[in-house]
Design a protein around this motif. Structure first.
Motif, PDB file in Angstrom:
ATOM      1  N   PRO A   1       0.808  -1.207   0.000  1.00  0.00           N
ATOM      2  CA  PRO A   1       0.000   0.000   0.000  1.00  0.00           C
ATOM      3  C   PRO A   1       0.845   1.262   0.000  1.00  0.00           C
ATOM      4  N   ARG A   2       0.461   2.211  -0.843  1.00  0.00           N
ATOM      5  CA  ARG A   2       1.161   3.487  -0.851  1.00  0.00           C
ATOM      6  C   ARG A   2       1.103   4.124   0.527  1.00  0.00           C
ATOM      7  N   ALA A   3       2.232   4.707   0.912  1.00  0.00           N
ATOM      8  CA  ALA A   3       2.336   5.426   2.187  1.00  0.00           C
ATOM      9  C   ALA A   3       2.183   4.524   3.392  1.00  0.00           C
ATOM     10  N   ALA A   4       2.558   3.232   3.236  1.00  0.00           N
ATOM     11  CA  ALA A   4       2.469   2.323   4.371  1.00  0.00           C
ATOM     12  C   ALA A   4       3.338   2.796   5.529  1.00  0.00           C
ATOM     13  N   ALA A   5       4.431   3.521   5.211  1.00  0.00           N
ATOM     14  CA  ALA A   5       5.299   4.002   6.270  1.00  0.00           C
ATOM     15  C   ALA A   5       4.586   5.000   7.177  1.00  0.00           C
ATOM     16  N   ARG A   6       3.480   5.606   6.666  1.00  0.00           N
ATOM     17  CA  ARG A   6       2.754   6.577   7.467  1.00  0.00           C
ATOM     18  C   ARG A   6       1.470   5.985   8.037  1.00  0.00           C
ATOM     19  N   ALA A   7       1.201   4.707   7.765  1.00  0.00           N
ATOM     20  CA  ALA A   7       0.017   4.080   8.338  1.00  0.00           C
ATOM     21  C   ALA A   7       0.286   3.747   9.798  1.00  0.00           C
ATOM     22  N   TRP A   8      -0.731   3.221  10.473  1.00  0.00           N
ATOM     23  CA  TRP A   8      -0.590   2.969  11.903  1.00  0.00           C
ATOM     24  C   TRP A   8      -0.674   1.484  12.184  1.00  0.00           C
ATOM     25  N   GLN A   9      -0.150   1.093  13.342  1.00  0.00           N
ATOM     26  CA  GLN A   9      -0.188  -0.294  13.774  1.00  0.00           C
ATOM     27  C   GLN A   9      -1.438  -0.533  14.619  1.00  0.00           C
ATOM     28  N   GLY A  10      -2.012  -1.714  14.502  1.00  0.00           N
ATOM     29  CA  GLY A  10      -3.159  -2.063  15.323  1.00  0.00           C
ATOM     30  C   GLY A  10      -4.376  -1.220  14.976  1.00  0.00           C
TER      31      GLY A  10
ATOM     32  N   PRO B   1      -3.113  13.753  10.270  1.00  0.00           N
ATOM     33  CA  PRO B   1      -3.431  13.510   8.863  1.00  0.00           C
ATOM     34  C   PRO B   1      -3.379  12.027   8.501  1.00  0.00           C
ATOM     35  N   LEU B   2      -4.285  11.627   7.639  1.00  0.00           N
ATOM     36  CA  LEU B   2      -4.447  10.215   7.305  1.00  0.00           C
ATOM     37  C   LEU B   2      -3.494   9.786   6.205  1.00  0.00           C
ATOM     38  N   PRO B   3      -3.015   8.561   6.248  1.00  0.00           N
ATOM     39  CA  PRO B   3      -2.181   8.046   5.160  1.00  0.00           C
ATOM     40  C   PRO B   3      -3.006   7.847   3.901  1.00  0.00           C
ATOM     41  N   VAL B   4      -2.372   8.051   2.773  1.00  0.00           N
ATOM     42  CA  VAL B   4      -3.024   7.808   1.492  1.00  0.00           C
ATOM     43  C   VAL B   4      -3.127   6.302   1.279  1.00  0.00           C
ATOM     44  N   TYR B   5      -4.261   5.861   0.764  1.00  0.00           N
ATOM     45  CA  TYR B   5      -4.447   4.436   0.486  1.00  0.00           C
ATOM     46  C   TYR B   5      -4.514   4.212  -1.019  1.00  0.00           C
ATOM     47  N   LEU B   6      -4.603   2.971  -1.429  1.00  0.00           N
ATOM     48  CA  LEU B   6      -4.728   2.629  -2.829  1.00  0.00           C
ATOM     49  C   LEU B   6      -6.190   2.350  -3.152  1.00  0.00           C
ATOM     50  N   PRO B   7      -6.706   2.887  -4.260  1.00  0.00           N
ATOM     51  CA  PRO B   7      -8.126   2.711  -4.580  1.00  0.00           C
ATOM     52  C   PRO B   7      -8.473   1.242  -4.777  1.00  0.00           C
TER      53      PRO B   7
END
Length: 583
Positions: free
Chosen positions: A220-229, A257-263
């Motif tokens: 997923p794009r921007a996985a480095a900015r996503a959250w755990q759990g 701010p929310l991470p960008v996801y993939l459509p």
């Protein structure tokens, strides 16, 4: 260029929304000169050191021109220096004229621009304006952080001198825009990474975006900015889309701010449904293009009550009990069913019923990036009472020459107008596609009820569409799509000796040699005549978790919650050694 005010504050604890919040955002202007240290100003402090402070974020700066902007925009005359949590209020350093890597001399201190500011919910507390962080982000007036190259005293009235321009001449505003809005711009992403002064957190985010844009598989794009759990979200809006389909707009409680996801990806919810002894896990597709407005949207159909009374109905819970203001536990976007909106290949988005939700996300994403990629959006539903987002589809087709929409009603009502509400009677079929499409040299995306999926998958293959051009979202064994046919989903290949492990399913009395052609142990077990219980097949629900008596496994998909010690999730695990599983 001039330093107007020096502002500091030790962390303070206040009551907010029924709980205590500690923050260092409540800055106050101080008289005299203040020592700038490597980590902060003397007399200043940060509450949450995981996201604030540190070498790269030692000093936060905000410009007077942005104060004037907010006074006009908000109609406020009470914005005192330090209002936005900045350490230094300055004149002559707007975000579009300051560059990452610029070095400034202020008083005795030598300072280097390291990154833009990321707003959070504590700014909303300070402003007494819920939702302000979204407005702040959209304005492009974020301010920026200094890294301290030389410590020294500073004070209001000091002249600010730019002693060295940053390489690449990438402004603070341009850098922020790149992360949140222009994330597919490879040239600018590479430019940003050529700036040595850019902070490590932003470097990691840009590097990850480049990896995804250049084809890193299934990440997923921007996985480095996503959250755990799981993270707490609040329902902002609840919008009916049809008789039985409703959209829920959710925003993060912390306003980060929310991470960008993939459509095409989905969210996982941990629902505390009244009357159920433990949380219920449910997944719902994101139904909008990648979010840049501070919210996510899921669109959910009210399904019939479960036949088994021991199974909770997540859709009934959402429709009947979840209202604006409700708090929900949500895991980060995930899923390997997604579309890259930057590609050029013509695409056909095929959906049935509520299966349109990931397709709407894909369609919105293609339109958003401004591509002229040909798109056929073909959707089937019962009639106008059950047709969600009809006006939105028609509007996109009317406004974009590359978008074509065709709607099938299986049982149209007398009130449904052909040519307006729907285009043809019956079901979505390959026969229809042959009439609509100029050829079959396209990518096909499928999502809908199992009969819809099975019929289209088999008929597309029979039409000669390569399997690799057919993508689908299916919560169940992929073999469902080929039952009763001779079309293999899995292409046999010889097992390598290194992976030729023995797998013992102890309770079933079955021992088999592992074939590395299989994606996971659940698929492998089913082909041995063993049918463990499962639900999501995506490493989320833990329904397929069993005791691992001997051996070790690797996970091809990272589980949402790691399994208990001595257990294995069959749906996303492959053997690393010989295995004995209590199945």
């Amino acid at each position: 260029m001039k330093l107007l005010s020096v502002n500091v504050s030790k962390p303070k604890t206040i009551a907010y929304d029924g709980k205590s919040v500690t923050s260092g955002i409540f800055k106050e202007s101080v008289a005299g000169r203040v020592m700038v240290r490597k980590l902060n100003l003397e007399g200043d402090g940060q509450a949450d050191l995981t996201v604030h402070g540190g070498v790269d974020k030692a000093v936060y700066v905000y410009d007077l021109a942005s104060y004037h902007y907010w006074e006009r925009e908000l109609g406020r005359a009470d914005l005192a220096y330090g209002q936005f949590g900045e350490n230094l209020t300055v004149e002559g350093l707007p975000d579009d004229q300051v560059h990452i890597g610029d070095v400034f001399r202020i008083g005795e201190a030598l300072l280097e621009v390291s990154q833009p500011r990321v707003p959070c919910f504590k700014l909303e507390i300070k402003m007494e304006m819920p939702g302000f962080s979204r407005q702040f982000l959209a304005s492009g007036r974020l301010g920026f952080y200094f890294r301290v190259l030389e410590e020294g005293m500073v004070g209001a009235g000091d002249t600010i001198e730019r002693v060295k321009p940053g390489p690449e001449q990438m402004s603070v505003r341009e850098t922020a825009h790149l992360l949140y809005f222009d994330y597919d711009n490879l040239d600018r992403l590479h430019r940003a990474l050529r700036i040595p002064a850019l902070s490590q957190g932003w470097r990691d985010a840009f590097a990850e975006l480049i990896g995804t844009s250049e084809g890193a598989p299934k990440k997923p794009r921007a996985a480095a900015r996503a959250w755990q759990g799981f993270r707490t979200f609040v329902v902002d809006k609840k919008v009916p889309e049809s008789r039985d389909i409703t959209s829920f707009y959710i925003i993060p409680e912390d306003r980060v701010p929310l991470p960008v996801y993939l459509p095409g990806q989905y969210l996982t919810f941990k629902l505390a449904i009244p009357g159920w002894p433990r949380p219920v896990i449910r997944t719902y597709s994101l139904s909008d293009g990648p979010c840049h407005e501070g919210y996510y949207r899921v669109t959910i159909k009210r399904e019939p009550p479960p036949v088994d009374p021991s199974i909770a109905s997540g859709s009934h819970y959402f429709h009947d009990q979840v209202e604006p203001g409700a708090r929900l536990s949500v895991a980060a976007p995930r899923g390997d069913f997604y579309l890259d909106p930057a590609e050029e290949t013509p695409v056909v988005l095929l959906s049935g019923g509520v299966g349109l939700t990931p397709m709407i996300s894909m369609l919105n994403a293609i339109v958003h990036v401004g591509k002229t990629r040909p798109v056929w959006f073909v959707h089937g539903t019962r009639n106008g009472l059950h047709h969600a987002m009809c006006k939105h589809m028609r509007q996109l087709a009317a406004e974009n020459d590359n978008v074509r929409v065709h709607i099938c009603y299986s049982r149209p009502r007398p009130d449904d107008i052909k040519g307006l509400d729907y285009d043809s009677s019956g079901h979505v079929s390959v026969k229809l596609l042959k009439r609509l499409l100029p050829n079959r040299e396209m990518d096909f995306f499928l999502c809908g009820p199992p009969p819809f999926m099975k019929s289209l998958f088999q008929d597309l293959r029979a039409w000669g569409v390569p399997e690799g051009r057919i993508r689908y979202e299916l919560f169940g064994p992929a073999s469902l799509l080929t039952e009763g046919t001779r079309i293999p989903l899995r292409k046999p290949k010889p097992a390598s000796g290194a992976a030729d492990f023995e797998v013992v399913f102890l309770k079933s009395g079955v021992t088999a040699r592992w074939d590395p052609d299989y994606d996971n142990l659940l698929d492998f077990a089913e082909d041995q005549g063993i049918f463990p219980e499962f639900d999501c097949r995506s490493g989320i629900c833990q329904t397929c978790m069993h005791e691992l008596l001997e051996g070790e496994v690797d996970y091809v998909v990272e589980p949402l919650d790691p399994p208990y010690p001595g257990r294995v999730l069959l749906c996303c695990a492959r053997p690393r050694t010989d295995l004995v599983i209590d199945v």
